[in-house]
Design a protein around this motif. Sequence first.
Motif, mmCIF file in Angstrom:
data_model
loop_
_atom_site.group_PDB
_atom_site.id
_atom_site.type_symbol
_atom_site.label_atom_id
_atom_site.label_comp_id
_atom_site.label_asym_id
_atom_site.label_seq_id
_atom_site.Cartn_x
_atom_site.Cartn_y
_atom_site.Cartn_z
ATOM 1 N N ALA A 35 -19.648 -4.811 21.390
ATOM 2 C CA ALA A 35 -20.219 -3.602 21.984
ATOM 3 C C ALA A 35 -19.719 -3.505 23.417
ATOM 4 N N SER A 36 -19.774 -2.311 23.960
ATOM 5 C CA SER A 36 -19.422 -2.098 25.352
ATOM 6 C C SER A 36 -20.696 -1.725 26.096
ATOM 7 N N VAL A 37 -21.009 -2.503 27.131
ATOM 8 C CA VAL A 37 -22.196 -2.254 27.936
ATOM 9 C C VAL A 37 -21.729 -2.079 29.380
ATOM 10 N N GLU A 38 -21.903 -0.859 29.893
ATOM 11 C CA GLU A 38 -21.474 -0.534 31.251
ATOM 12 C C GLU A 38 -20.022 -0.945 31.486
ATOM 13 N N GLY A 39 -19.190 -0.697 30.488
ATOM 14 C CA GLY A 39 -17.763 -0.967 30.589
ATOM 15 C C GLY A 39 -17.363 -2.408 30.309
ATOM 16 N N GLU A 40 -18.329 -3.263 30.032
ATOM 17 C CA GLU A 40 -18.021 -4.671 29.745
ATOM 18 C C GLU A 40 -18.144 -4.917 28.240
ATOM 19 N N LEU A 41 -17.122 -5.570 27.658
ATOM 20 C CA LEU A 41 -17.131 -5.909 26.240
ATOM 21 C C LEU A 41 -17.990 -7.152 26.040
ATOM 22 N N VAL A 42 -18.942 -7.063 25.122
ATOM 23 C CA VAL A 42 -19.873 -8.159 24.840
ATOM 24 C C VAL A 42 -20.018 -8.317 23.329
ATOM 25 N N THR A 43 -20.567 -9.457 22.937
ATOM 26 C CA THR A 43 -20.979 -9.649 21.553
ATOM 27 C C THR A 43 -22.465 -9.363 21.502
ATOM 28 N N CYS A 44 -22.860 -8.463 20.622
ATOM 29 C CA CYS A 44 -24.258 -8.060 20.496
ATOM 30 C C CYS A 44 -24.826 -8.635 19.198
ATOM 31 N N TYR A 45 -25.930 -9.364 19.320
ATOM 32 C CA TYR A 45 -26.669 -9.870 18.164
ATOM 33 C C TYR A 45 -27.943 -9.061 18.060
ATOM 34 N N GLU A 46 -28.182 -8.471 16.893
ATOM 35 C CA GLU A 46 -29.384 -7.673 16.651
ATOM 36 C C GLU A 46 -30.024 -8.127 15.350
ATOM 37 N N GLY A 47 -31.358 -8.063 15.336
ATOM 38 C CA GLY A 47 -32.075 -8.418 14.117
ATOM 39 C C GLY A 47 -33.548 -8.123 14.257
ATOM 40 N N ARG A 48 -34.246 -8.283 13.149
ATOM 41 C CA ARG A 48 -35.695 -8.073 13.120
ATOM 42 C C ARG A 48 -36.356 -9.425 12.885
#
Length: 169
Positions: A35-48
């Motif tokens: 994902a891109s957050v404020e122009g920075e590429l990151v790995t996003c972990y999402e879950g319930r």
Amino acid sequence: MPYSIARSRDEAHLYLDLNPCACGSADTDWDSGLASVEGELVTCYEGRCAGCGAEREHLFGLPEREVTPTGFPTFGGAEPSELLDPGEWLWVADLTAGNVPDGGERQALSIARAAVEEVIKFVPPGQDEVPEDAFWSERGRAVRAAEPGRFRLDRLLVVRDTYRELAGA
């Protein structure tokens, strides 16, 4: 905004397991992606969260160099972790080696060995122990305070080699 770097999938999942939901449950089926957050590429972990149903999200920075898995587990490259301090890594090794399931000896001892290898990465070149300022977490500082001698390089190498031998690796 700088994000702590997850050097590998194994390291990210271990960190997520050690940092449960506010309800106390670590049981979450994680989906991950870039994902891109404020122009920075990151790995996003999402879950319930399986415990309370809360949506969980955690963002990690990307390592400079991709870590190619070289076996199980692969926590990271040559650099020390930014997610877990050396005391937490030794705590993981102790916990894993102390709870070896029947039939899972090789896997558990491989995790314990790899965790000790992560502690060793915190020993500066030419030094013989992990410096006190390398510990930043409450758990890590408590492990060090209980037995500071366990963070001497010679002892860490003996423990790592013993786990390797017991795992048959």
